[in-house]
Design a protein around this motif. Structure first.
Motif, PDB file in Angstrom:
ATOM      1  N   VAL A 160      74.664  -4.127 112.538  1.00 35.94           N
ATOM      2  CA  VAL A 160      73.607  -4.717 111.735  1.00 35.94           C
ATOM      3  C   VAL A 160      72.268  -4.046 112.033  1.00 35.94           C
ATOM      4  O   VAL A 160      71.426  -3.878 111.143  1.00 35.94           O
ATOM      5  CB  VAL A 160      73.533  -6.241 111.971  1.00 35.94           C
ATOM      6  N   GLN A 161      72.081  -3.625 113.292  1.00 33.95           N
ATOM      7  CA  GLN A 161      70.823  -2.966 113.651  1.00 33.95           C
ATOM      8  C   GLN A 161      70.668  -1.632 112.914  1.00 33.95           C
ATOM      9  O   GLN A 161      69.579  -1.288 112.425  1.00 33.95           O
ATOM     10  CB  GLN A 161      70.753  -2.736 115.167  1.00 33.95           C
ATOM     11  N   HIS A 162      71.756  -0.875 112.821  1.00 30.13           N
ATOM     12  CA  HIS A 162      71.686   0.400 112.116  1.00 30.13           C
ATOM     13  C   HIS A 162      71.522   0.193 110.614  1.00 30.13           C
ATOM     14  O   HIS A 162      70.814   0.961 109.948  1.00 30.13           O
ATOM     15  CB  HIS A 162      72.929   1.242 112.411  1.00 30.13           C
ATOM     16  N   VAL A 164      69.901  -2.239 109.214  1.00 26.24           N
ATOM     17  CA  VAL A 164      68.493  -2.599 109.030  1.00 26.24           C
ATOM     18  C   VAL A 164      67.618  -1.346 109.012  1.00 26.24           C
ATOM     19  O   VAL A 164      66.692  -1.230 108.189  1.00 26.24           O
ATOM     20  CB  VAL A 164      68.030  -3.574 110.127  1.00 26.24           C
ATOM     21  N   GLN A 165      67.907  -0.403 109.917  1.00 21.40           N
ATOM     22  CA  GLN A 165      67.117   0.834 109.944  1.00 21.40           C
ATOM     23  C   GLN A 165      67.157   1.549 108.607  1.00 21.40           C
ATOM     24  O   GLN A 165      66.167   2.164 108.189  1.00 21.40           O
ATOM     25  CB  GLN A 165      67.642   1.767 111.036  1.00 21.40           C
ATOM     26  N   GLN A 168      65.407  -0.919 105.485  1.00 17.46           N
ATOM     27  CA  GLN A 168      63.982  -1.221 105.594  1.00 17.46           C
ATOM     28  C   GLN A 168      63.101  -0.014 105.266  1.00 17.46           C
ATOM     29  O   GLN A 168      61.893  -0.144 105.091  1.00 17.46           O
ATOM     30  CB  GLN A 168      63.648  -1.701 107.000  1.00 17.46           C
ATOM     31  N   ILE A 184      74.340  -4.599 100.851  1.00 16.12           N
ATOM     32  CA  ILE A 184      74.363  -5.641 101.880  1.00 16.12           C
ATOM     33  C   ILE A 184      75.542  -6.579 101.659  1.00 16.12           C
ATOM     34  O   ILE A 184      76.257  -6.949 102.611  1.00 16.12           O
ATOM     35  CB  ILE A 184      73.031  -6.416 101.888  1.00 16.12           C
ATOM     36  N   TYR A 198      74.205 -12.958 109.338  1.00  9.44           N
ATOM     37  CA  TYR A 198      73.159 -11.927 109.295  1.00  9.44           C
ATOM     38  C   TYR A 198      72.420 -11.893 107.958  1.00  9.44           C
ATOM     39  O   TYR A 198      71.512 -11.077 107.776  1.00  9.44           O
ATOM     40  CB  TYR A 198      73.773 -10.546 109.562  1.00  9.44           C
ATOM     41  N   SER A 199      72.809 -12.737 107.005  1.00  8.23           N
ATOM     42  CA  SER A 199      72.163 -12.699 105.689  1.00  8.23           C
ATOM     43  C   SER A 199      70.663 -12.947 105.797  1.00  8.23           C
ATOM     44  O   SER A 199      69.865 -12.317 105.096  1.00  8.23           O
ATOM     45  CB  SER A 199      72.816 -13.709 104.745  1.00  8.23           C
ATOM     46  N   LEU A 201      68.785 -12.122 108.170  1.00  4.56           N
ATOM     47  CA  LEU A 201      68.169 -10.926 108.743  1.00  4.56           C
ATOM     48  C   LEU A 201      68.086  -9.805 107.711  1.00  4.56           C
ATOM     49  O   LEU A 201      67.083  -9.082 107.648  1.00  4.56           O
ATOM     50  CB  LEU A 201      68.968 -10.466 109.962  1.00  4.56           C
ATOM     51  N   LEU A 202      69.120  -9.654 106.895  1.00  8.23           N
ATOM     52  CA  LEU A 202      69.224  -8.495 106.014  1.00  8.23           C
ATOM     53  C   LEU A 202      68.512  -8.659 104.681  1.00  8.23           C
ATOM     54  O   LEU A 202      67.807  -7.747 104.227  1.00  8.23           O
ATOM     55  CB  LEU A 202      70.707  -8.173 105.773  1.00  8.23           C
ATOM     56  N   TYR A 205      64.909  -7.637 103.659  1.00  2.00           N
ATOM     57  CA  TYR A 205      64.575  -6.229 103.475  1.00  2.00           C
ATOM     58  C   TYR A 205      64.852  -5.740 102.053  1.00  2.00           C
ATOM     59  O   TYR A 205      64.506  -4.606 101.711  1.00  2.00           O
ATOM     60  CB  TYR A 205      65.347  -5.370 104.476  1.00  2.00           C
TER      61      TYR A 205
END
Length: 573
Positions: A160-162, A164-165, A168, A184, A198-199, A201-202, A205
């Motif tokens: 999820v971190q990648h 987001v990168q 965003q 997504i 994670y919705s 969070l994602l 963006y």
């Protein structure tokens, strides 16, 4: 014999070796001084981490094949990197701190970037902190995001971190923001129970204010993944409120433009270069951003003003070919470096060509017909940038200026024009393999100052002058049937205008409408089959030339800075 060859010969013949590296059951007899020069790891191993008399060193967690390649690099500076061994060799080079081998592997992996492996290369460079390769792999993903989502087996496996990168980034190139939303959903659905949390969070963006409101109503509002997040519901509600307010506000063309949210960088820009304005040629360059519907007047103008010229984009340069500078017709050619924003003159054409038709095919620039100051010409020539050299090709059947040409399916088509006596409806096709011109079906109208572009897998011929009137009619050519058919007419008649395709829409820019030069811009959408207005250019011009510029790494130098909506939408997005 050079030193590298001599040292490698000593290694192969085990002459004067003072260390043995044992890898599994394989022994490599080496020279400590050679390894010390190439690797801080081995320098420490031989000097600080072992007794001076120690000769045998056991090396673990590396295969004999990889060690052999590594040692060959120590002695020769060369490593036969392949797709099969590149990753293991990169990891080994990192472990044993071999900067030279890391560069070789990185250069290889960069050249091998493609849809199938770009994510794995990005994660590899990220894990082993190799910033240059990491940034290049990420840039590849951002540019090819739509295909990565569609075809990469690694996309659903991203953390999820990648993810987001990626989503965003302003540099994420997507034709529609809906693509980001759908990506997504695809990532979450791959493991719904684990990832639905994670919705929140994602989805923040996703730039919902850049999406079609009808799409949001049909596909977002009722989606259970979105509805399960209170934060997502609030974003959607605020976005729809903003849409509603924007729909009730009259934004005229003269009004300052306020986007609801920062657009992502566009995948391409239209450059409108030179032309005729206020009675003389100009060197004005404007860049159009379709995301913001804005033109930016650029300061990187050519020293020599040009009108009735041609422009093409090739290998990171914009080439301006021929034209007229109010004193004489031009044979000169200049190229603009899109990275350094500097101009450079290259070899001139064999003859002067004003009202010239220009296109690119297979890395070669073609200049066809034109006016040399005395007569309209049927001659044609091509330019090889690698050799910086022009050469003649076979002449056309008709002498013509004020025509327009395109490359399509490995051939060049030129349409219409002016002989010096009358306007033309004729069309010719050039085959570079045979160096021959062939007459094709003529257009239904004579058109001088016509605009021609490849669009919707056809060749569109637009506007022009028929000897009496400026035209707004449009017709399209099907090379398979060798026939023309009428299409929806433009809103305004025009000749000698700029033309290009961007975002699946066909744009016409400026020109002469029969009474004056114009700064008006309109575009045709093959889906709706309608012409719509776009924002006017800053400078009213005819006899300009437009080109499409893609993949700019310094795109912020060419676009309008984001201006947030003042007051009303503060804190909404």
């Amino acid at each position: 014999m050079n030193k590298e060859s001599l040292y490698f010969t000593f290694y192969q013949q085990r002459h004067l070796c003072d260390a043995v590296l044992r890898v599994g059951g394989t022994e490599f007899h080496v020279h400590k001084i050679i390894l010390c020069a190439c690797s801080p790891y081995f320098r420490n191993l031989f000097i600080h981490w072992s007794d001076p008399d120690c000769r045998i060193f056991d090396i673990t967690d590396v295969s004999p094949e990889t060690m052999n390649l590594m040692i060959e690099f120590f002695y020769t500076g060369f490593a036969p990197v392949t797709e099969a061994n590149a990753t293991e060799l990169f990891i080994t080079a990192d472990r044993f701190d071999i900067p030279g081998l890391l560069r070789v592997c990185s250069d290889f992996l960069e050249k091998e970037l493609k849809i199938e492996n770009c994510i794995s290369i990005w994660l590899l460079a990220d894990s082993y902190y190799y910033p240059d390769l990491r940034q290049k792999a990420l840039s590849y993903i951002l540019i090819h995001f739509e295909m990565v989502v569609l075809a990469s087996k690694q996309f659903p496996l991203l953390s999820v971190q990648h993810l987001v990168q990626i989503i965003q980034s302003d540099q994420l190139l997507v034709k529609r923001e809906e693509t980001v939303y759908e990506a997504i959903l695809k990532w979450i659905s791959y493991s719904l129970d684990e990832r639905k949390e994670y919705s929140s969070l994602l989805f923040p963006y996703v730039r919902f204010a850049l999406m079609d409101p009808m799409y949001i109503c049909k596909n977002v509002v009722r989606n259970p993944t979105v509805c399960s997040s209170q934060e997502c519901r609030q974003i959607i509600l605020k976005t729809m409120d903003a849409f509603l307010h924007n729909a009730t506000t009259q934004f005229l063309k003269s009004t300052a433009w306020y986007p609801l949210i920062s657009p992502r960088f566009p995948p391409a820009l239209i450059f409108a270069i030179g032309g005729w304005s206020n009675g003389s040629p100009v060197s004005t360059i404007e860049a159009y951003d379709p995301r913001t519907d804005h033109w930016v007047n650029l300061s990187f103008t050519e020293d020599v003003p040009r009108a009735y010229h041609g422009t093409v984009v090739l290998n990171g340069y914009i080439y301006c070919v021929g034209g007229y500078d109010r004193v004489t017709q031009l044979s000169s050619v200049s190229k603009f470096n899109l990275k350094t924003k500097t101009w450079q003159e290259v070899s001139p054409m064999h003859i002067k060509r004003c009202f010239v038709s220009v296109t690119v095919l297979d890395g070669i620039i073609y200049a066809l017909g034109g006016f040399d100051g005395l007569s309209r010409v049927e001659s044609a020539e091509c330019y090889d940038p690698g050799r910086n050299q022009w050469k003649y090709i076979s002449s056309m059947h008709d002498r013509r200026s004020d025509a327009s040409c395109v490359s399509f399916n490995g051939k060049i088509y030129i349409c219409g024009g002016f002989t010096g006596m009358y306007c033309l409806s004729t069309v010719e096709c050039y085959n570079p393999r045979t160096d021959q011109w062939t007459r094709m079906a003529p257009m239904s109208n004579t058109r001088s100052g016509v605009g021609v572009a490849v669009y919707a897998n056809q060749i569109f011929a637009i506007g022009g002058f028929n000897g009496t009137d400026r035209l707004k009619t449009v017709e399209a050519y099907n090379p398979v049937t060798n026939s023309w058919r009428a299409m929806s007419a433009m809103q305004c008649p025009r000749s000698n205008f700029g033309i290009t395709v961007i975002n699946d829409c066909l744009f016409v820019v400026g020109g002469y409408n029969g009474n004056r030069t114009t700064q008006e811009v309109e575009f045709f959408n093959s889906t709706t089959r309608k012409w719509d207005d776009a924002r006017d250019m800053v400078v009213s011009r005819s006899a300009l030339s437009c080109c499409l510029v893609e993949g700019l790494t310094n795109i912020t130098d060419y676009i309008t800075p984001f201006v947030p909506v003042p007051g009303l939408f503060d804190g909404v997005f």
